[in-house]
Design a protein around this motif. Structure first.
Motif, PDB file in Angstrom:
ATOM      1  N   UNK A 762      44.005  36.645  30.467  1.00 14.53           N
ATOM      2  CA  UNK A 762      43.211  36.930  31.655  1.00 14.53           C
ATOM      3  C   UNK A 762      41.925  36.117  31.663  1.00 14.53           C
ATOM      4  N   UNK A 763      41.314  35.959  30.516  1.00 12.48           N
ATOM      5  CA  UNK A 763      40.089  35.163  30.443  1.00 12.48           C
ATOM      6  C   UNK A 763      40.353  33.717  30.823  1.00 12.48           C
ATOM      7  N   UNK A 764      41.478  33.195  30.350  1.00  9.56           N
ATOM      8  CA  UNK A 764      41.833  31.823  30.704  1.00  9.56           C
ATOM      9  C   UNK A 764      42.076  31.673  32.199  1.00  9.56           C
ATOM     10  N   UNK A 765      42.767  32.664  32.794  1.00  4.60           N
ATOM     11  CA  UNK A 765      43.060  32.593  34.230  1.00  4.60           C
ATOM     12  C   UNK A 765      41.787  32.683  35.070  1.00  4.60           C
ATOM     13  N   UNK A 766      40.816  33.508  34.609  1.00  2.00           N
ATOM     14  CA  UNK A 766      39.581  33.715  35.370  1.00  2.00           C
ATOM     15  C   UNK A 766      38.469  32.762  34.973  1.00  2.00           C
ATOM     16  N   UNK A 767      38.741  31.885  33.996  1.00  2.00           N
ATOM     17  CA  UNK A 767      37.738  30.891  33.617  1.00  2.00           C
ATOM     18  C   UNK A 767      36.572  31.458  32.849  1.00  2.00           C
ATOM     19  N   UNK A 768      36.782  32.500  32.027  1.00  2.00           N
ATOM     20  CA  UNK A 768      35.697  33.125  31.267  1.00  2.00           C
ATOM     21  C   UNK A 768      35.573  32.567  29.859  1.00  2.00           C
ATOM     22  N   UNK A 769      36.453  31.658  29.456  1.00  2.00           N
ATOM     23  CA  UNK A 769      36.383  31.100  28.113  1.00  2.00           C
ATOM     24  C   UNK A 769      37.122  31.942  27.104  1.00  2.00           C
ATOM     25  N   UNK A 770      36.901  31.643  25.814  1.00  2.00           N
ATOM     26  CA  UNK A 770      37.591  32.339  24.730  1.00  2.00           C
ATOM     27  C   UNK A 770      36.918  33.681  24.492  1.00  2.00           C
TER      28      UNK A 770
END
Length: 799
Positions: A762-770
């Motif tokens: 989900x972080x990758x999809x929303x662009x929040x990083x690792x």
């Protein structure tokens, strides 16, 4: 005197009446089939109400037919009415229908309902298609002049500006000149049959002149006027008519509708707004004000707030738009724009209602009983009057209670007509009771049904006799067993006791010879449904019971072998057959098959389902469905169902086969979602299996699972999602070591470990990083703290 008109044009109709009043001819010749001359006096009958149409059909082939529609604003109808009012002879002079119908359709004008297509541009920029000019020359002239309404163009350019009040013949002279120019440029527009028609019309005009002198008025399409004015020898005209094929035809008046006037007809051009044209013709004065009043009344009936102030403002706006567009009076375009802006508040939704009810209209004409008709039509009319089922153009819904004598008779009549191909009524889903004693029908009478009645007349002179003969013929010629069983059901619904023995004999013969289990499974439900109608309708269905029981036994014996070695599509089809047979068995009740100790139909069917549920060669979707049906019938304990699901979802089973089993067990709109909601053990089994599916197999099973769970209602999916989010509750030592009943269900709180597992994606999809941070990122957290921070970020970002 040649009066060229636009068919179905109110402006042309008014001009024709004015010209006839001024000229007072001794005979009026009208474009139409001359076989209808004997029907002209019926136009004066008090029970004749347009729109109506002349129907011509070949005597031995009623389906081969043609219509000549007439509305109250049609110039031809006005000419007929004027002649009858003044005691003047009225005749039709077009090519006889005997020749027209004998020639076929390859060279004729587009028939009723056929679209001639839009004007093309084959001859260069701005040059209309020749066929479009031929179909509706006035429309082409209006479009060339920048008008979207041919009738408004006629009034603006011809009637309002040609001094029609002083010289009633001036509009026709102007129009003849325009048509002459079009004929010079386009010839016959690709319709060579016009040359034959015009030759016949010239001969009829000469004959009338010999009989009545020069006091002859001809009302015809404006396109034909230049050709009729042209001088041609009698020999040349007769040469064009020599050798024409001829058929024996019959003509009568039939009701028509405004909606059908909007389609291309026997007169060539259809009109898009017959309701508007009828208003223009009938309004004695102030047509715009009267139209806005009609619109306001309609919208008020639909519970929309429309006041007198709205009417006044709409009239003013329409007049302003007409002035801005350079038109003497508001037309349909101006009134529509004004209604949309003022009464509909800019919305096209109520405007569609205005268009459907008023601009087009749902007016259905009437013809007198004295009009010629086939015996079947007369019997149908008598039944309609006796049962108080009046044909109407506007669709309406009726509820029938079959326990009442009149309603049962109405249902029988409608079913008989459907069997004859006369689709006056269509069954609909009832919004009230779902009992077998209630039926819901949607009724709508279309003009084409008159042709269907004429066609059905070959089967008999009454509705009962015709339906009986048609059913017997259909039974003998039916290609499939399922069609014969469906026909047996329709015979019971239609009350055809004389046809039923023939149908049952054919059914028994076909069932004995058909070895395809799929065909037998398709045939059984309709046959079993028919058994239910004996109670309400008083029909003797004993003959059906024996055939149904024998058919069910053949299905029981042949179904397990037929379910072996099926591919995916065949397995889905077989699952449908299993559902259909299961429903049929439920209706069969306690009818016994085989010996008395076999448990009857239900017991035999449960045994078959038990075999399907455990046989490895049966596809997973069928096995899962069999287990679910046994569970619903109470023939399988929930613990046993959970055990079977556990075996299927074990690691030894291919993921695709397991997904198919789940689809059969809880898919297909069978209420499987509620089963998973209330039995958390089954949901836990599915959840545990799904989380353990290997990554390489997950993409293969995902489409099937999505199809399974997407069929659930929104509330069910939400509840299942909440359960899955919490995850399975930890099992106690007693549950692990004891002989408990399996998975204990789901925990009351959120499982943070399961939730954190999806955070990286989900972080990758929303662009929040690792979410876990890295060694190069000292500010990044690890463990539960990092997961909590990421969940907080997702909560802020997610919608």
């Amino acid at each position: 005197m040649l009066l060229g008109v636009r068919h179905h044009g109110p402006g042309s109709a008014r001009a024709v009446r004015a010209a006839l009043e001024a000229a007072a001819p001794r005979v009026v010749l009208i474009e139409g089939p001359p076989e209808a001359d004997a029907l002209v006096p019926l136009a004066a009958d008090k029970d004749m109400r347009p729109p109506v149409a002349l129907l011509a059909h070949v005597t031995d082939e009623p389906g081969h037919s043609a219509f000549w529609p007439l509305a109250e604003f049609s110039p031809e109808w006005v000419a007929i009415q004027w002649a009858l009012e003044h005691g003047v002879t009225a005749r039709f002079i077009d090519l006889p229908a005997a020749h027209t119908l004998a020639r076929g359709t390859e060279e004729t004008d587009p028939g009723p309902g056929e679209d001639p297509g839009p004007a093309g541009d084959p001859g260069g920029a701005g040059r209309p298609d020749a066929a479009a000019v031929r179909i509706d020359p006035l429309a082409v002239l209006a479009e060339t002049a920048g008008h979207d309404d041919p009738e408004r163009w006629w009034e603006d350019v011809v009637e309002h500006r040609a001094g029609a009040a002083r010289d009633p013949f001036a509009p026709f002279a102007v129009l003849e000149e325009a048509m002459g120019s079009l004929r010079e440029a386009y010839g016959v527009g690709g319709h060579d049959r016009d040359l034959v028609r015009e030759a016949y019309m010239r001969l009829q005009i000469r004959a009338a002149q010999r009989e009545f002198g020069d006091d002859v008025a001809v009302v015809c399409g404006a396109w034909h006027v230049p050709a009729l004015r042209r001088r041609a020898t009698v020999g040349a005209d007769r040469a064009l008519l020599k050798g024409l094929p001829r058929a024996k035809v019959q003509l009568t008046w039939v009701p028509w509708t405004h909606r059908r006037l909007s389609r291309v007809s026997g007169y060539g051009a259809g009109v898009d707004s017959p309701g508007w044209y009828g208003h223009l013709f009938s309004a004695p004065d102030r047509p715009v004000e009267r139209w806005m009043t009609k619109v306001a009344r309609l919208l008020r009936d639909e519970d929309r707030g429309v006041s007198s102030a709205h009417v006044i403002e709409a009239v003013r706006l329409a007049g302003t738009l007409a002035a801005m567009r350079g038109r003497p009076l508001p037309g349909l375009g101006e009134t529509t724009d004004a209604v949309r802006a003022v009464m509909c508040e800019g919305s096209d939704v109520p405007l569609e209602l205005v268009h459907d009810r008023l601009v087009v209209g749902e007016v259905l004409g009437e013809v007198p009983e004295s009009a010629p008709a086939v015996p079947l039509q007369r019997d149908l009319a008598q039944s309609q009057r006796r049962l108080r089922l009046k044909p109407e153009a506007l669709e309406r819904e009726i509820e029938l209670d079959l326990r009442k004598e009149t309603d049962a008779a109405r249902s029988t009549l409608l079913h008989r007509l459907r069997l004859l191909g006369i689709a006056w009524g269509e069954p609909a889903a009832s919004r009230g009771s779902t009992g077998t004693f209630r039926e819901t029908w949607r009724l709508r009478w279309e003009p084409e049904l008159s042709v269907r009645v004429a066609e059905a007349g070959v089967w008999g002179t009454t509705v009962l006799a015709a339906a009986t003969a048609k059913a017997e013929s259909d039974a003998v010629g039916a290609p499939a067993l399922a069609e014969v069983t469906a026909l047996a059901e329709r015979c019971l619904l239609a009350g055809l006791p004389d046809a039923l023995p023939v149908v049952m004999r054919v059914l028994a013969d076909r069932a004995a010879l058909d070895a395809d289990v799929g065909h037998l499974a398709q045939a059984l439900p309709a046959l079993v449904r028919s058994l239910r109608y004996g109670d309400v309708r008083g029909t003797d269905t004993r003959a059906l019971a024996g055939v149904a029981a024998g058919l069910a036994e053949r299905v029981f014996v042949g179904l397990p072998p037929a379910c072996a070695a099926l591919d995916g599509d065949a397995a889905e089809e077989m699952r449908g057959h299993v559902d259909a047979v299961h429903g049929a068995v439920g209706l069969l009740g306690e009818a016994t098959v085989g010996d008395a100790g076999s448990g009857g139909v239900r017991g035999r069917w449960h045994s078959v389902l038990g075999v399907l549920a455990v046989r490895d060669t049966v596809p997973g979707v069928v096995r899962g469905r069999a287990v679910r049906l046994l569970l619903d019938e109470g023939e399988l304990a929930q613990e046993e169902a959970a055990r079977l699901m556990g075996l299927v979802l074990s690691p030894g089973t291919e993921p695709a086969d397991a997904a198919a089993w789940i689809e059969g067990f809880v898919g297909g709109g069978s209420g499987g979602g509620m089963l998973l909601v209330h039995d958390e053990r089954l949901l836990a089994l599915v959840d545990a299996w799904l989380t353990g599916v290997p990554a390489e197999a997950f993409t293969d099973v995902l489409p099937l699972l999505r199809r399974t769970f997407s069929a659930y209602e929104t509330g069910v999916r939400r509840t299942l999602g909440e359960l899955v989010r919490r995850g399975p509750a930890p099992r106690t030592h007693a549950e692990v070591t004891g002989s408990g009943s399996g998975m204990p269900g789901f925990a009351p709180d959120l499982d943070t470990g399961r939730a954190d597992a999806v955070l990286p994606l989900l972080s990758l999809l929303l662009g929040l990083g690792d979410p876990a941070g890295t060694e190069d990122d000292p500010g990044g957290g690890t463990g539960a703290a990092a997961g909590t921070d990421t969940r907080n970020d997702l909560a802020r970002v997610a919608p």
